[in-house]
Design a protein around this motif. Structure first.
Motif, mmCIF file in Angstrom:
data_model
loop_
_atom_site.group_PDB
_atom_site.id
_atom_site.type_symbol
_atom_site.label_atom_id
_atom_site.label_comp_id
_atom_site.label_asym_id
_atom_site.label_seq_id
_atom_site.Cartn_x
_atom_site.Cartn_y
_atom_site.Cartn_z
ATOM 1 N N VAL A 147 -8.110 -54.523 30.737
ATOM 2 C CA VAL A 147 -9.461 -53.976 30.705
ATOM 3 C C VAL A 147 -9.992 -53.945 29.275
ATOM 4 O O VAL A 147 -11.149 -54.319 29.018
ATOM 5 N N LEU A 189 -13.570 -56.084 36.552
ATOM 6 C CA LEU A 189 -13.804 -54.730 36.046
ATOM 7 C C LEU A 189 -14.014 -53.749 37.200
ATOM 8 O O LEU A 189 -13.506 -52.621 37.160
ATOM 9 N N ARG A 190 -14.739 -54.161 38.222
ATOM 10 C CA ARG A 190 -14.927 -53.272 39.368
ATOM 11 C C ARG A 190 -13.628 -53.110 40.161
ATOM 12 O O ARG A 190 -13.336 -52.031 40.682
ATOM 13 N N GLU A 193 -11.509 -50.565 38.495
ATOM 14 C CA GLU A 193 -11.932 -49.187 38.739
ATOM 15 C C GLU A 193 -11.449 -48.692 40.093
ATOM 16 O O GLU A 193 -11.350 -47.473 40.315
ATOM 17 N N ALA A 233 -20.068 -51.718 33.092
ATOM 18 C CA ALA A 233 -18.765 -51.085 33.307
ATOM 19 C C ALA A 233 -18.624 -49.862 32.414
ATOM 20 O O ALA A 233 -18.099 -48.821 32.848
ATOM 21 N N ARG A 236 -20.572 -47.036 33.933
ATOM 22 C CA ARG A 236 -19.934 -46.466 35.114
ATOM 23 C C ARG A 236 -18.750 -45.571 34.763
ATOM 24 O O ARG A 236 -18.508 -44.553 35.414
ATOM 25 N N THR A 237 -17.997 -45.963 33.736
ATOM 26 C CA THR A 237 -16.736 -45.286 33.437
ATOM 27 C C THR A 237 -16.827 -44.300 32.287
ATOM 28 O O THR A 237 -15.872 -43.564 32.035
#
Length: 301
Positions: A147, A189-190, A193, A233, A236-237
């Motif tokens: 990641v 990346l999704r 997660e 990303a 989102r994180t």
């Protein structure tokens, strides 16, 4: 459409105008030591002999299912193939690469032994258009390093090497068409997660370099899409917003040959290093850099 018994693994291979390479790609899948798979090939409106080649292969092997239609692009093709898949596990393949014979057996065993992991890739060997080995290109092994690499604009997983759990991919709605030329980065990346991701240390795929590859023809658009994917990303994180990705310079064929010669020399692929050093010297005989490359290749270091 041919009726298939449910297989453990579905292999997805969208193809478009790759008649020069696609037979070798197909053969590398059919020659896998792991046999329990269905092979879904989406012909995305090819204008060359690709459709003819894949249809002929399907006539010889009942595991192959071909869907031929008008051109829609890579993301719709990937999602269509994913919708058609019946396997619990899904493997990706590209029409210009070569999977080594034990790729699937090793990756399936890895996911079976690591239930917390939902996607696994492998190491790759770059090869030239004619299949000459150039150099291994290492991918990081662990989830966090993968990641981190992608979030700074570098490759963390090689797309045609991945094997993943279908239910996890479906839970994130597959591939997004909002990141053309970097749909794999957004997908990884999704997936990262939703599950753990990893790369195996084994080199299990030969990754072909050639002038028609997306990295060559769409490098600027690819870098921009990659950047948008990692920015989303980060949002989102809660990760720090990444820096802008610098586009890799794309030169002419001789620039490619220079790079391949140095890579081959440093990795000990001496026949390939000598082959490309000769081509560089012939193309640029008055360049001191050409003579320096040739001298280093002759010395072997």
């Amino acid at each position: 459409m041919r009726v298939h018994d449910t297989a453990l693994l579905s292999v997805l291979m969208p193809v478009y105008d790759c008649d020069q390479f696609v037979q070798a790609a197909i053969d590398s899948i059919l020659n896998q030591t792991f046999r329990d798979f269905e092979f879904i090939i989406i012909d995305d409106g090819s204008k060359d002999r690709t459709a003819e080649i894949v249809e002929a292969a399907a006539a010889r092997d009942p595991r192959i299912r071909v869907i031929s239609r008008e051109n829609r692009g890579i993301v719709p093709s990937l999602n269509e193939a994913l919708e058609q898949a019946t396997g619990t596990l899904v493997a990706r393949m590209d029409g210009d690469d070569i999977s080594l014979p034990d790729r699937f057996s090793r990756q399936v065993a890895y996911l079976q032994a690591n239930p917390e992991c939902g996607l696994v890739g492998t190491q790759i060997m770059f090869m030239d258009p004619d299949g000459r080995p150039i150099a291994p290109m290492p991918n990081p092994l662990g989830h966090d390093e993968i990641v981190a690499r992608m979030m700074i604009g570098r490759e963390g997983i090689s797309h045609p090497t991945v094997l993943f759990r279908r239910e996890v991919a479906q839970s994130i709605n597959g591939y997004s068409d909002r990141f053309k030329h970097a749909e794999d980065i957004d997908f990884f990346l999704r997936m990262a997660e939703a599950t753990r991701v990893a790369n195996m240390p084994e080199l299990l795929l030969h990754y072909r370099q050639h002038p028609k590859s997306i990295g060559r023809t769409q490098s600027e658009a690819q870098a921009a899409a990659h950047y948008r994917a990692i920015c989303e990303a980060a949002s989102r994180t809660g990760a720090p917003m990444p820096k802008q990705i610098e586009r890799q310079a794309v030169g002419d064929a001789t620039d490619d040959h220079i790079r391949w010669a140095w890579w081959a020399l440093r990795s000990g692929q001496m026949p390939s290093a000598r082959f490309y050093a000769r081509k560089v010297l012939a193309a640029r005989p008055l360049s001191l850099d050409s003579w320096r490359l040739s001298f280093c290749v002759m010395r072997g270091r």
